[in-house]
Write a protein that holds these residues in place. Structure first.
Motif: not given
Length: 472
Positions: A337-350
């Motif tokens: 889910i974190i990876a998908v958020e980042n590829m969509c431009g929403n910076e997130k880390s775990i």
């Protein structure tokens, strides 16, 4: 129209790939998932799901066979019998149901499921070897979720019948009278729980000097008492099983870890190799992008982007066991889910510190955050002191009502700020109790705040309430 066949192609339909696919659809990405084996990967087919079914069934046998415990509550039960095959069928049926549910959820969301071996051919290009030859697809983003396989040490010969890994053990095709288990981690402990409940004798072999070396020391001490010493289990520590030969009997050569001398030859009916897992990262085409694995793991950053010489490889992501960050099914799903958020431009880390883990033994073990030695090491590096507080299930009203009073809850925190650093539980329903602590660590809460939270009474959750109050 997009110049790509897909926005995202996921290689591997385990828990990580499945979680990523569901979230990708939610984010509006045209998604495909490639799977060479069984939908659901290790967790659904050979790990979490079937093993928990076996633990649930064997746990009932253990509970109903414990006459003294039941009679103390005024309950009398006659002789308990079980059918090994029907217990195995229960696990297999559950696997089939979860696998079907997982597949149907992808189809319902119009995720294309491609059966075959997927590999990276080039940036934004994936090849799939199917029964009808190779197909090539283009995609904006590629996510690798190949999972892991059981690690079999050198000198151990696996035949799948008398010497086997957890992959075969979950099928419960037999119940040998005497089983050696190599490894005293979660997998070894859970299967020891199943086998002893169903009447097998166990010899547990651990290469390190102490059993359960990855557990917090206080938890390991109680686990040894209630899960090993009280059962038909003998243990060896500080020895390697340097040669394991299948047969009737199975021959196991034990070598002293320090002197490297052979100290004993065991002959047992069967041997379970529970020595951990290794990433399944071969033949993924990583070399086509110049990516090198590190001890088999795919290097990634906190956004799950694949790294090459420390630099981000565009459009390539890796989640789950294959990146080695935290080899747990739910961690893989979270990473996807974190990876998908980042590829969509929403910076997130775990936040790995707030991801809980559990062993579904009887009683259960769970933890989140740091162990006491890890917390002290962090404190030494960052200049703060660590304190702990413990509470016991034998003082909890609900545990007393259930007459299930073995266990403790241990909280680890900073002396200066009270920040909760880790929580470790052994006891009835520990796997359910740990989430409260995980949420507190995710929010970096202090034991001083947590001590004012009001818990329902009488509930097992009060063991944590009491621990926070003792700490504050």
């Amino acid at each position: 129209m997009s110049k790509f066949d897909y926005d995202l192609i996921i290689i591997g339909a385990g828990v990580g790939g499945h979680g990523a696919a569901l979230h990708a659809v939610k984010m509006g990405l045209k998604t495909a998932i490639i799977e060479a084996g069984d939908m659901g990967g290790t967790c659904v087919n050979r790990g979490c799901i079937p093993s928990k079914a076996l633990l649930a069934a064997s746990g009932k046998v253990r509970e109903l066979s414990h006459n003294e415990h039941l009679q103390s509550m005024g309950v009398n039960v006659g002789g308990v019998s079980f059918d090994r095959k029907l217990i195995a069928d229960h696990a297999n049926d559950l696997v089939a149901k979860i696998q079907g549910d997982l597949t149907n959820s992808l189809k319902r969301l119009k995720v294309d499921i491609i059966k075959g071996w997927g590999k990276v051919l080039a940036s934004q290009k994936v090849g799939v070897i199917t029964d009808n030859g190779e197909k090539v697809f283009t995609t904006k983003e590629i996510m690798l979720c190949p999972g892991s396989t059981p690690f079999v040490p050198r000198g151990v010969e696996v035949d799948g019948k008398t010497v086997y890994t957890s992959d075969q053990a979950v099928k419960l095709e037999s119940l040998p009278q005497w089983i050696a288990i190599i490894g005293s981690g979660y997998i070894g402990l859970e299967f020891a729980d199943v086998y002893t409940a169903l009447g097998s004798e166990i010899t547990m072999i651990e290469a390190l000097d102490q059993l359960m070396p990855t557990f917090d020391p206080d938890i390991a001490k109680i686990a040894e008492k209630v899960l090993i010493n009280s059962r038909d289990i003998e243990t060896y520590t500080g020895v390697f099983a340097t040669k394991v030969t299948p047969g009737n009997p199975v021959s196991i050569e034990l070598t002293d870890a320090k002197t490297k001398e052979v100290v004993e030859i065991l002959e047992v009916d069967a041997c379970l190799v529970a020595t951990g897992r290794i990433p399944a990262t071969k033949n993924l085409g990583l070399e086509n992008l110049g990516v090198e694995t590190e001890r088999g793991f795919i290097p990634v950053n906190d956004k799950m982007q694949v790294l090459k010489n420390g630099e981000v490889v565009p459009h390539l992501w890796a989640v789950g066991d294959a990146n080695g960050k935290m080899m747990l099914a739910h961690a893989a799903s979270g990473q996807g889910i974190i990876a998908v958020e980042n590829m969509c431009g929403n910076e997130k880390s775990i936040d790995y510190r707030s991801i809980p883990a559990a062993a579904f033994t009887h009683p259960e073990i769970s933890y989140v955050g740091l162990s006491e030695p890890q917390a002290k090491e962090l404190g030494k590096n960052e200049g703060f002191e660590v304190a702990t507080a413990k509470t016991f299930f034998k003082g909890n009203s609900k545990a007393l009502a259930e007459k299930e009073t073995d266990g403790i809850a241990k909280v680890i925190y900073r002396k200066d700020t009270g920040e909760l650093l880790g929580v470790h539980i052994i006891g009835i329903h520990a796997s359910d109790l740990i989430q409260e602590a995980a949420n507190a660590i995710a929010n970096r809460e202090s034991v001083h705040q947590l001590a004012f939270n009001i818990h329902a009474h009488p509930t097992l959750s009060e063991v944590l309430d009491e621990a926070y109050k003792r700490a504050s």
